[in-house]
Design a protein around this motif. Structure first.
Motif, PDB file in Angstrom:
ATOM      1  N   SER A  91     -48.572  66.902   2.065  1.00  0.00           N
ATOM      2  CA  SER A  91     -49.747  67.594   1.562  1.00  0.00           C
ATOM      3  C   SER A  91     -49.890  67.278   0.081  1.00  0.00           C
ATOM      4  CB  SER A  91     -49.608  69.108   1.760  1.00  0.00           C
ATOM      5  OG  SER A  91     -50.606  69.804   1.052  1.00  0.00           O
ATOM      6  N   LEU A  92     -51.098  67.389  -0.428  1.00  0.00           N
ATOM      7  CA  LEU A  92     -51.324  67.167  -1.860  1.00  0.00           C
ATOM      8  C   LEU A  92     -51.521  68.489  -2.597  1.00  0.00           C
ATOM      9  CD1 LEU A  92     -53.686  64.045  -1.763  1.00  0.00           C
ATOM     10  CD2 LEU A  92     -51.239  64.111  -2.263  1.00  0.00           C
ATOM     11  N   THR A  93     -51.190  69.598  -1.945  1.00  0.00           N
ATOM     12  CA  THR A  93     -51.383  70.898  -2.594  1.00  0.00           C
ATOM     13  C   THR A  93     -50.501  71.066  -3.818  1.00  0.00           C
ATOM     14  OG1 THR A  93     -49.765  71.909  -1.088  1.00  0.00           O
ATOM     15  CG2 THR A  93     -52.098  72.025  -0.459  1.00  0.00           C
ATOM     16  N   PHE A  94     -49.404  70.321  -3.887  1.00  0.00           N
ATOM     17  CA  PHE A  94     -48.525  70.433  -5.063  1.00  0.00           C
ATOM     18  C   PHE A  94     -49.264  70.016  -6.337  1.00  0.00           C
ATOM     19  CE2 PHE A  94     -48.173  65.979  -4.208  1.00  0.00           C
ATOM     20  CZ  PHE A  94     -47.775  65.371  -5.397  1.00  0.00           C
TER      21      PHE A  94
ATOM     22  N   LYS B 234     -44.862  61.946  -1.126  1.00  0.00           N
ATOM     23  CA  LYS B 234     -44.886  61.030   0.013  1.00  0.00           C
ATOM     24  C   LYS B 234     -46.123  60.147  -0.127  1.00  0.00           C
ATOM     25  CE  LYS B 234     -42.485  64.493   2.748  1.00  0.00           C
ATOM     26  NZ  LYS B 234     -42.563  65.461   3.859  1.00  0.00           N
ATOM     27  N   ILE B 235     -46.061  59.290  -1.130  1.00  0.00           N
ATOM     28  CA  ILE B 235     -47.224  58.475  -1.481  1.00  0.00           C
ATOM     29  C   ILE B 235     -47.421  57.368  -0.454  1.00  0.00           C
ATOM     30  CG2 ILE B 235     -48.241  56.989  -3.241  1.00  0.00           C
ATOM     31  CD1 ILE B 235     -46.632  58.547  -5.341  1.00  0.00           C
TER      32      ILE B 235
ATOM     33  N   ILE C  78     -53.548  60.682  -6.086  1.00  0.00           N
ATOM     34  CA  ILE C  78     -52.427  60.957  -6.988  1.00  0.00           C
ATOM     35  C   ILE C  78     -52.588  60.176  -8.289  1.00  0.00           C
ATOM     36  CG2 ILE C  78     -49.943  60.657  -7.291  1.00  0.00           C
ATOM     37  CD1 ILE C  78     -49.674  61.273  -4.273  1.00  0.00           C
ATOM     38  N   LEU C  79     -52.977  58.916  -8.188  1.00  0.00           N
ATOM     39  CA  LEU C  79     -53.155  58.105  -9.389  1.00  0.00           C
ATOM     40  C   LEU C  79     -54.290  58.635 -10.262  1.00  0.00           C
ATOM     41  CD1 LEU C  79     -52.770  54.536  -7.840  1.00  0.00           C
ATOM     42  CD2 LEU C  79     -51.112  55.738  -9.256  1.00  0.00           C
TER      43      LEU C  79
END
Length: 208
Positions: free
Chosen positions: A142-145, A165-166, A174-175
């Motif tokens: 998840s990208l909630t972090f 976990k890219i 993320i970038l």
């Protein structure tokens, strides 16, 4: 933007083999905790011997005996070590002081921080060189972090590395927050063609 590749499986020979193929597409080689648990400082020494010009990062997650631990990994050839943010300030400061004397840098791992904002705010005064902001390996993908990214970024001028976990599908999001570096593990090391995958992320990161 730096690309750091994490080797976090216990097979040292396989890790070294993959590293040889992806070396042109990685700025930093990270020796993960599983490699360290299984092989000890031999894992650091082996990577240092095989890649004398490459930056070697030991994800040793120091939480106690900072002086002794930093010295051990520095003597093995590490350029960077990780110290946990949830440990005491004295451990962090002692680790950083020892690292500075041995020409090694400390990255503060925010995973167990009681407050990522406070840890980020205090890190520089404790001697930390960079911050590690990431999603725990056992968490669901998840990208909630990233919701806490601003809490870290706004409280420090230190470089921040993101470990998650890219994958190709999530990399651009993320970038987009523009970290100093990204840490990629199994998306590269488990790939059918690790060099091709490493090249993809390396060239993508270069655009940022």
């Amino acid at each position: 933007m730096k690309v750091q590749v994490s080797f976090d499986k216990p097979d040292l020979e396989k890790a070294l083999s993959i590293a040889t193929h992806i070396a042109p597409y990685a700025d930093i080689f990270e020796i993960g905790t599983l490699l360290i648990y299984h092989h000890g400082v031999k894992a650091i020494q082996s990577f240092r011997q095989a890649f004398p010009q490459k930056t070697i990062f030991a994800d040793c997650k120091i939480a106690d005996r900072g002086k002794e631990a930093v010295t051990l990994f520095a003597q093995a050839g590490a350029d960077w070590v990780t110290v946990m943010a949830g440990t005491g300030k004295e451990v962090i400061h002692t680790s950083c002081t020892t690292a500075d004397n041995l020409n090694v840098k400390v990255m503060l791992d925010l995973l167990d921080a009681s407050s990522v904002a406070q840890s980020a705010l205090e890190a520089k005064n404790l001697g930390v060189s960079a911050l590690l902001f990431h999603q725990a390996s056992d968490e669901q993908e998840s990208l909630t972090f990233l919701d806490k990214w601003d809490m870290v970024k706004e409280n420090t001028d230190l470089p921040i590395f993101i470990s998650a976990k890219i994958r190709r599908e999530t990399a651009q999001e993320i970038l987009h927050v523009n970290p100093h570096g990204i840490i990629i593990g199994r998306s590269i090391t488990d790939a059918e063609n690790p060099a091709q995958e490493a090249q993809y992320f390396y060239e993508l990161a270069a655009k940022y």
